[in-house]
Design a protein around this motif. Structure first.
Motif, PDB file in Angstrom:
ATOM      1  N   VAL A 153      11.036  -6.950   8.089  1.00 21.27           N
ATOM      2  CA  VAL A 153      10.519  -7.843   9.123  1.00 21.27           C
ATOM      3  C   VAL A 153       8.997  -7.716   9.179  1.00 21.27           C
ATOM      4  CG1 VAL A 153      12.584  -7.873  10.571  1.00 21.27           C
ATOM      5  CG2 VAL A 153      10.933  -6.044  10.863  1.00 21.27           C
ATOM      6  N   ARG A 154       8.377  -8.729   9.756  1.00 19.51           N
ATOM      7  CA  ARG A 154       6.943  -8.686   9.946  1.00 19.51           C
ATOM      8  C   ARG A 154       6.561  -9.678  11.039  1.00 19.51           C
ATOM      9  NH1 ARG A 154       3.637  -8.666   6.154  1.00 19.51           N
ATOM     10  NH2 ARG A 154       1.979  -9.861   7.156  1.00 19.51           N
ATOM     11  N   VAL A 155       5.372  -9.499  11.572  1.00 19.66           N
ATOM     12  CA  VAL A 155       4.790 -10.473  12.492  1.00 19.66           C
ATOM     13  C   VAL A 155       3.607 -11.095  11.765  1.00 19.66           C
ATOM     14  CG1 VAL A 155       3.653 -10.838  14.704  1.00 19.66           C
ATOM     15  CG2 VAL A 155       5.521  -9.175  14.526  1.00 19.66           C
ATOM     16  N   ASN A 156       3.608 -12.396  11.663  1.00 21.94           N
ATOM     17  CA  ASN A 156       2.534 -13.075  10.940  1.00 21.94           C
ATOM     18  C   ASN A 156       1.236 -13.059  11.746  1.00 21.94           C
ATOM     19  OD1 ASN A 156       4.218 -13.712   8.766  1.00 21.94           O
ATOM     20  ND2 ASN A 156       4.897 -15.621   9.730  1.00 21.94           N
ATOM     21  N   ARG A 157       0.141 -13.186  11.023  1.00 24.49           N
ATOM     22  CA  ARG A 157      -1.196 -13.286  11.597  1.00 24.49           C
ATOM     23  C   ARG A 157      -1.631 -12.025  12.345  1.00 24.49           C
ATOM     24  NH1 ARG A 157       1.012 -18.257  12.010  1.00 24.49           N
ATOM     25  NH2 ARG A 157       1.788 -17.906  14.114  1.00 24.49           N
ATOM     26  N   CYS A 158      -1.151 -10.873  11.898  1.00 26.89           N
ATOM     27  CA  CYS A 158      -1.664  -9.594  12.405  1.00 26.89           C
ATOM     28  C   CYS A 158      -1.334  -8.522  11.369  1.00 26.89           C
ATOM     29  CB  CYS A 158      -1.062  -9.248  13.773  1.00 26.89           C
ATOM     30  SG  CYS A 158       0.608  -8.575  13.710  1.00 26.89           S
ATOM     31  N   PRO A 159      -2.023  -7.391  11.394  1.00 27.63           N
ATOM     32  CA  PRO A 159      -1.698  -6.310  10.465  1.00 27.63           C
ATOM     33  C   PRO A 159      -0.301  -5.759  10.759  1.00 27.63           C
ATOM     34  CG  PRO A 159      -3.860  -5.976  11.464  1.00 27.63           C
ATOM     35  CD  PRO A 159      -3.205  -7.068  12.231  1.00 27.63           C
ATOM     36  N   ASN A 160       0.420  -5.414   9.688  1.00 31.71           N
ATOM     37  CA  ASN A 160       1.742  -4.807   9.793  1.00 31.71           C
ATOM     38  C   ASN A 160       1.715  -3.453   9.104  1.00 31.71           C
ATOM     39  OD1 ASN A 160       4.207  -6.933  10.628  1.00 31.71           O
ATOM     40  ND2 ASN A 160       2.290  -7.907   9.997  1.00 31.71           N
ATOM     41  N   ILE A 161       1.946  -2.405   9.893  1.00 23.72           N
ATOM     42  CA  ILE A 161       1.993  -1.031   9.400  1.00 23.72           C
ATOM     43  C   ILE A 161       3.447  -0.567   9.409  1.00 23.72           C
ATOM     44  CG2 ILE A 161       1.360   1.353   9.958  1.00 23.72           C
ATOM     45  CD1 ILE A 161      -1.272   0.300  11.051  1.00 23.72           C
ATOM     46  N   TYR A 162       3.853   0.139   8.357  1.00 23.94           N
ATOM     47  CA  TYR A 162       5.228   0.626   8.250  1.00 23.94           C
ATOM     48  C   TYR A 162       5.220   2.146   8.107  1.00 23.94           C
ATOM     49  CZ  TYR A 162       6.456  -4.244   7.368  1.00 23.94           C
ATOM     50  OH  TYR A 162       6.622  -5.612   7.483  1.00 23.94           O
ATOM     51  N   THR A 163       6.071   2.814   8.880  1.00 25.47           N
ATOM     52  CA  THR A 163       6.249   4.253   8.717  1.00 25.47           C
ATOM     53  C   THR A 163       7.428   4.492   7.791  1.00 25.47           C
ATOM     54  OG1 THR A 163       5.338   4.840  10.893  1.00 25.47           O
ATOM     55  CG2 THR A 163       6.816   6.426   9.863  1.00 25.47           C
ATOM     56  N   LEU A 164       7.183   5.192   6.712  1.00 22.74           N
ATOM     57  CA  LEU A 164       8.241   5.689   5.827  1.00 22.74           C
ATOM     58  C   LEU A 164       8.297   7.200   6.032  1.00 22.74           C
ATOM     59  CD1 LEU A 164       7.604   3.686   2.516  1.00 22.74           C
ATOM     60  CD2 LEU A 164       9.152   3.134   4.401  1.00 22.74           C
ATOM     61  N   HIS A 165       9.326   7.667   6.707  1.00 21.91           N
ATOM     62  CA  HIS A 165       9.422   9.092   7.024  1.00 21.91           C
ATOM     63  C   HIS A 165       9.675   9.930   5.781  1.00 21.91           C
ATOM     64  CE1 HIS A 165       9.614   8.455  11.435  1.00 21.91           C
ATOM     65  NE2 HIS A 165      10.058   7.278  11.046  1.00 21.91           N
ATOM     66  N   ASP A 166      10.457   9.397   4.865  1.00 17.59           N
ATOM     67  CA  ASP A 166      10.778  10.110   3.622  1.00 17.59           C
ATOM     68  C   ASP A 166      11.409   9.111   2.668  1.00 17.59           C
ATOM     69  OD1 ASP A 166      13.712   9.957   4.046  1.00 17.59           O
ATOM     70  OD2 ASP A 166      13.344  11.413   5.646  1.00 17.59           O
ATOM     71  N   LEU A 167      11.672   9.569   1.461  1.00 17.85           N
ATOM     72  CA  LEU A 167      12.384   8.764   0.465  1.00 17.85           C
ATOM     73  C   LEU A 167      13.648   9.508   0.036  1.00 17.85           C
ATOM     74  CD1 LEU A 167       9.445   7.370  -1.729  1.00 17.85           C
ATOM     75  CD2 LEU A 167      10.642   6.245   0.164  1.00 17.85           C
ATOM     76  N   VAL A 168      14.344  10.083   1.004  1.00 24.41           N
ATOM     77  CA  VAL A 168      15.555  10.860   0.706  1.00 24.41           C
ATOM     78  C   VAL A 168      16.590  10.041  -0.064  1.00 24.41           C
ATOM     79  CG1 VAL A 168      17.553  11.997   1.759  1.00 24.41           C
ATOM     80  CG2 VAL A 168      15.251  12.568   2.527  1.00 24.41           C
ATOM     81  N   PRO A 169      16.835   8.749   0.257  1.00 26.16           N
ATOM     82  CA  PRO A 169      17.825   8.009  -0.528  1.00 26.16           C
ATOM     83  C   PRO A 169      17.490   7.922  -2.017  1.00 26.16           C
ATOM     84  CG  PRO A 169      17.387   6.864   1.523  1.00 26.16           C
ATOM     85  CD  PRO A 169      16.358   7.961   1.413  1.00 26.16           C
ATOM     86  N   LEU A 170      16.218   8.102  -2.361  1.00 26.35           N
ATOM     87  CA  LEU A 170      15.826   8.099  -3.768  1.00 26.35           C
ATOM     88  C   LEU A 170      15.763   9.512  -4.341  1.00 26.35           C
ATOM     89  CD1 LEU A 170      12.925   5.469  -3.624  1.00 26.35           C
ATOM     90  CD2 LEU A 170      15.401   5.082  -3.834  1.00 26.35           C
TER      91      LEU A 170
END
Length: 429
Positions: A154-171
């Motif tokens: 998901v995202r909100v258009n017309r503003c910065p979108n920051i994502y937290t990835l806590h870990d990559l355990v599934p990989l």
């Protein structure tokens, strides 16, 4: 300067039982508010949009309906998958006090506005599986920044979108999670390409994101996490704590080992129980946690009554937060032998409360505990058993680790986390 409008997601905040990501989201909302921003939270609960504000407030606190079967759910999501690129509209949920919501007080984040977009997170995943695109969320008011606390398409258009990835355990440990690994890899790669910035919670996770997803170093910031426990819970009289844990778990103050968290393969419960039995200690073990995927396998040693003749292991499926804090405070030693953690907040919570910790020497945990905990190889049950025996028998050593732990927790205060968060936000707003 006018207050900036920050949106975070309530994906995990909307779950009936708490998770580490829910704790992260509550801390994030509190510290973003402390920075002077106006925080709003987007939930994705299943009730439909209504023009009646009272009905929206009632629906927000209503008991979730029983989940539909997998087949029915797939059929329901087909139109949302096809229409996903059109986006999802969010409506404000008024919190007027018309609904008596004191029971939810500890679960609600610190925010100015709550929005709900019907099933937005499930719908966006369905749309992503078809279109390989993120679904936009349409808000009634413009915002300055969206901070997603979980990998969500998901995202909100017309503003910065920051994502937290806590870990990559599934990989990194694919055999410990139920995620569809193909879809998960596709999603985190898309986040790696499209996010304005990625936040993570340890140097271990930051290195995984850079190495596995090919993200440039300047696009990933480790803010760590903060540990926050209300003073009223930290300072509750010892006699009250003792009575509380005796009534709830039937154990005495500082007379039991404690594990808390989801019972799933990553948490290494099976080896922990095996090591506890092999240690030969008579101090009881209390396990607090909801049974998740493959929990039966993790708890297999508890199924055979002949292996548990003295009933020294107590399993509690759930403890309210205030009781959990008392259980942590009252434990002789906290056990956290997880195979892999993006951060490992339970170890830090125990240290803040002065409880000695035995934890893993893998992934992010050495960064978090420093020299303030006993670290062992989580795959080595003999080493874990030896650590249990040692701390069980040596009160001076327990006192030493208790003091070190309190000092170490001081590196992860809300104030220090707020400073790191501000450095990220100031780049974009």
């Amino acid at each position: 300067m006018a207050a900036r409008q920050i949106l975070i997601d309530g994906h995990n905040l909307g779950l009936q039982k708490g998770t580490g990501v829910a704790t992260y989201a509550r801390n994030l909302s509190r510290e973003a508010s402390a920075l002077g921003h106006e925080v709003s939270v987007l939930y994705g609960q299943g009730f439909g949009v209504s023009k009646d504000p009272l009905l929206r407030e009632i629906a927000f606190f209503d008991t979730p309906k029983r989940a539909a079967s997998r087949t029915v759910e797939v059929v329901r999501q087909i139109p949302h998958a096809l229409l996903g690129p059109l986006g999802n509209s969010a409506m404000p949920v008024p919190l007027t006090g018309s609904v008596v919501a004191r029971a939810f007080q500890s679960q609600l984040p610190e925010c100015k506005t709550i929005y709900n977009a019907t099933d937005v997170f499930r719908r966006s995943h369905a749309a992503f599986s078809v279109w390989n695109r993120f679904s936009p969320v349409h808000l009634p008011q413009p915002i300055d920044l969206a901070h997603w606390t979980y990998p969500l398409p998901v995202r909100v258009n017309r503003c910065p979108n920051i994502y937290t990835l806590h870990d990559l355990v599934p990989l990194r440990l694919p055999y410990t999670t139920l995620d569809n690994k193909r879809n998960y890899l596709r999603l985190v790669r898309m986040i790696a390409r499209q996010a304005d910035h990625i936040v993570t919670v340890s140097e271990c996770s930051r290195r995984d994101i850079i190495d596995l997803l090919g993200v440039s170093e300047d696009r990933v910031t480790n803010t760590f996490q903060s540990v926050h426990i209300a003073r009223g819970l930290q300072d509750k009289p010892e006699a009250d704590v003792s009575r509380e844990i005796e009534g709830a778990a039937g154990v005495g103050y500082k007379e039991y080992f404690l594990f808390w968290g989801s019972i799933e393969p990553k948490k290494n419960i099976g080896r922990m129980i095996e090591a506890y039995r092999a240690s030969g200690v008579q101090t009881p073990l209390v396990i607090v946690g909801a049974q998740a995927w493959r929990s039966e396998e993790e708890l297999r040693l508890l199924k055979n009554e002949s292996l548990n003749p003295s009933k020294r292991i107590t399993l509690m499926p759930y403890a309210p937060y205030s009781l959990l804090v008392s259980l942590i405070r009252g434990a002789k030693v906290a056990l956290f032998p997880s195979l892999y953690e993006g951060f490992g907040l339970p170890a830090l919570e125990a240290m803040l409360l002065g409880t000695p910790v035995i934890c893993s020497n893998t992934a992010s945990l050495p960064e978090v505990v420093g020299d303030a905990a006993v670290m062992v190889d989580p795959y080595d049950t003999a080493a874990l058993a030896a650590a249990i025996r040692t701390l069980d028998a040596d009160s001076d050593l327990r006192d030493a680790y208790s003091g070190r732990g309190i000092g170490r927790a001081g590196h992860f205060t809300p104030e220090s986390y707020r400073t790191r968060l501000k450095l990220v936000y100031d780049r974009f707003i």
